[in-house]
Design an enzyme around this catalytic site. Structure first.
Site, short mmCIF file in Angstrom:
data_model
loop_
_atom_site.label_atom_id
_atom_site.label_comp_id
_atom_site.label_asym_id
_atom_site.label_seq_id
_atom_site.Cartn_x
_atom_site.Cartn_y
_atom_site.Cartn_z
N HIS A 183 0.82 -1.22 0.00
CA HIS A 183 0.00 0.00 0.00
C HIS A 183 0.85 1.26 0.00
CE1 HIS A 183 -3.13 -2.92 0.57
NE2 HIS A 183 -3.86 -2.05 -0.08
N GLU A 425 -10.78 -10.87 -6.18
CA GLU A 425 -9.36 -10.79 -5.84
C GLU A 425 -8.87 -12.07 -5.16
OE1 GLU A 425 -8.65 -7.41 -3.28
OE2 GLU A 425 -10.54 -7.66 -2.24
N ASP A 449 -4.24 -8.38 -5.03
CA ASP A 449 -4.42 -9.57 -4.21
C ASP A 449 -4.57 -10.82 -5.05
OD1 ASP A 449 -4.24 -8.82 -1.46
OD2 ASP A 449 -6.07 -7.66 -1.72
N CYS A 496 -9.50 -2.78 -10.84
CA CYS A 496 -8.98 -1.67 -10.03
C CYS A 496 -7.63 -2.00 -9.41
CB CYS A 496 -9.99 -1.27 -8.95
SG CYS A 496 -10.34 -2.58 -7.79
C1 PEP Z 1 -6.40 -5.28 -5.18
O1 PEP Z 1 -6.23 -6.19 -4.36
O2 PEP Z 1 -6.07 -5.37 -6.38
C2 PEP Z 1 -7.00 -4.02 -4.76
C3 PEP Z 1 -7.30 -3.09 -5.63
O3 PEP Z 1 -7.19 -3.83 -3.42
P1 PEP Z 1 -6.02 -3.45 -2.40
O4 PEP Z 1 -4.79 -3.12 -3.22
O5 PEP Z 1 -6.50 -2.29 -1.61
O6 PEP Z 1 -5.87 -4.70 -1.61
MG MG Z 2 -7.18 -6.16 -2.43
#
Ligand code: PEP
Ligand code: MG
Length: 561
Positions: A183, A425, A449, A496
């Site tokens: 993140h 995911e 994920d 996303c």
């Molecule tokens: C993902 O897992 O691709 C996602 C967009 O969620 P995060 O990165 O917040 O886990």
């Molecule tokens: Mg995720």
């Protein structure tokens, strides 16, 4: 030196090492008390005058207030008296005396159940850290007090620290640990700050350097670069600015392929402020609002009311454009102390996201009610993260229905037809996508994920990053399966995860039948440009060879240009 690219771009600046100097203090007594006392006097004067200077040169009222308060603290008689007492009575070396005094002052403030006083504890830590860096003669700093044009270097920067970074001062950052979809890296891309993660040994090598230049895309690091290199970097920075200016011709363009297929380019955000960059970059809406950062910024769970205000502000900022709000996705590398969750051996495989929410209606319902209430002010959608089973969707929808009924009974208006989607995911969800699609209005593929669970490779572990790849055919097959599942039920499917902004893959994703891309605001225009120059029929022709590829190297060969 080299690490892993977390956010592209060229940058250079003065090195600021972020570390907890408190950890550097070794418990020791002194044989020369007079020396400790005179050092204390000397360093006190430097710290106070440094802080006065910073407050004089501060550019905002907030900064002035912080530095004024810090210089008063540094000169505070009771703080000084306690330090002197520890040196005299316990013969402590100066650094130990400063640390002990600061910790006891901080404990008093922290014991008060009030955010204002807890912040004061951090102020004491900042001021004491200033003393300590001088007493220990180390080059270190705090995130809250930065000069202009700096490059931050740290072992790791937590997502909430990254969120505090002042974009106007920080040119880049480098960490020793972390993977490209941690993140921390995602926030760096949102802030459009060049960043490198997983640069092993950087703290040691940078300790004696003063300036660093980086190439965020190639993940190259140059300590104390030559003037020639800095001139070259100035040219690269100028070229990047020109490229960004060129992309601006796509700002009002529609995301339609050359052969007339309408797609959309949305944005991933985590704060109200982020909407500004989305609109500036021509984003068609929000494909992912990561709500967990709102929870991480606070010392207690945000109330329904404060969440409502937060979602309403975003809804209003985006007008008619869709805003997809993802419910709390805590866990993994996103920790929230006040939830009192037990530490786990495998946090990414553990009690996180929807698994917590279905268990904790005290957290889930206020969030759903807040989103529903805010749906009266814009075009909101709800998205559930980390769905692994059909039953989880059913339960989440039941709780949502209860919230709708409650609001209805309370005469509070909301959008009764608000669209509900899930993130795909977890491989189980991709495999079951045809079944899950019957229950929801849309899918959004979370590749960050999905890749870690498909290949069993921790997205945070830089030692495994050669396994973690957007080009792995196993992942692409699951994406294909998800899109087929969505198509069967006639629901749209977006992406996303960070793979959506991998420009080498835009054509493949179009060919597979993706409807929307949700990316960080800095990538909106380059993805739109790729869509506009693509031909969907041609893109579709790429699919069979990719699905037949035996490994990522074969896929990479198809896309290397
Ligand atoms: C993902 O897992 O691709 C996602 C967009 O969620 P995060 O990165 O917040 O886990
Ligand atoms: Mg995720």
């Amino acid at each position: 030196m080299i690490g892993k690219s977390a956010s592209p771009g060229f940058a250079y600046g003065k090195i600021v090492i972020l570390e907890d100097v408190f950890e550097k203090v070794v418990s020791k007594t002194s044989t020369d008390i007079d020396h400790e006392l005179s050092e204390f006097e000397r360093i006190s004067k430097i710290v106070v005058s440094e802080l006065e200077e910073l407050s004089k040169n501060a550019t905002t009222e907030d900064q002035t207030a912080i530095f004024e308060a810090h210089s008063m603290l540094a000169a505070d008689p009771s703080f000084k008296k306690d330090i002197v007492k520890l040196i005299n009575e316990k013969s402590l070396v100066l650094s130990c005396a400063v640390k002990e005094t600061a910790l006891s002052f901080m404990a008093k403030f922290e014991a008060l159940d009030d955010d204002y006083f807890k912040e004061r504890a951090l102020d004491i830590k900042d001021v004491a850290s200033r003393f300590l860096t001088k007493a220990l003669n180390i080059n270190s700093s705090s995130l809250r007090q930065l000069d202009n044009d700096v490059v931050l270097i740290a072992k790791d920067i937590t997502p909430s620290q990254t969120a505090q970074i002042d974009k106007d001062k920080v040119r880049a950052f480098i960490t020793e640990v972390g993977g490209i979809t941690s993140h921390t890296a995602i926030i760096a891309r949102t802030l459009e700050i060049p960043a490198i993660v997983g640069a092993r040994g950087i703290l040691e090598s940078a300790a004696n350097a003063s300036v660093v230049a980086i190439d965020g895309l190639k993940a190259e690091i140059f300590l104390d670069p030559s003037n020639d290199l800095l001139e070259k970097w100035d040219r690269h920075i100028e070229d990047d600015t020109k490229y960004k200016e060129m992309l601006f011709k796509y700002i009002d363009a529609e995301s339609v392929t050359e052969d007339g297929h309408q797609l959309s380019v949305l944005a991933n955000i985590s704060s109200v402020e982020d909407t500004e960059a989305v609109l500036k970059n021509g984003g068609e809406g929000i494909g992912l609002l990561r709500t967990e950062f709102l929870f991480m910024e606070h010392k207690t769970a945000p109330s329904e009311e404060s969440q409502f205000e937060f979602y309403k502000k975003i809804a209003l900022a985006m007008g008619d454009r869709p805003v997809t709000i993802r419910t709390l996705d805590i866990g993994g590398d996103k920790e929230v102390d006040y939830l009192g969750l037990d530490p786990e051996d495998n946090p990414f495989l553990g009690y996180r996201a929807i698994r917590i929410c279905l268990d904790r209606e005290d957290l889930f319902k206020p969030q759903l009610r807040a989103i529903l209430r805010a749906s009266d002010y814009g075009n909101l959608k709800i998205m559930f993260p980390m769905i692994a089973t059909h039953n989880e969707i059913i339960k989440a929808k039941e709780i949502l229905e209860t919230c709708k009924k409650e609001l209805h009974a309370e005469n509070i208006s909301f959008d009764p037809d608000i669209k509900i989607g899930i993130m795909i995911e977890i491989p189980a969800a991709a495999v079951m996508s045809d079944v899950l699609a019957e229950e929801v209005d849309f899918f959004s593929i979370g590749t960050n994920d999905l890749i870690q669970y498909t290949i069993a490779v921790d997205r945070m572990n830089d030692k495994l990053s050669n396994l973690y790849s957007y080009f792995d055919p196993s992942v692409i097959r699951l994406i294909n399966m998800t899109i087929e599942g969505a198509n069967k039920a006639g629901i749209p499917v977006g992406m996303c995860g960070s793979m959506a902004s991998e420009l080498q893959l835009t054509e493949l994703l179009i060919g597979l039948g993706l409807d929307s891309f949700s990316v960080t605001s800095g990538s909106i225009l380059s993805v739109r440009k790729n869509i506009i120059i693509a031909n969907k029929d041609e893109c579709h022709k790429l699919v069979p060879s990719v699905l037949a590829a035996k490994d990522k190297e074969e896929v990479l060969k198809i896309f290397s240009f």
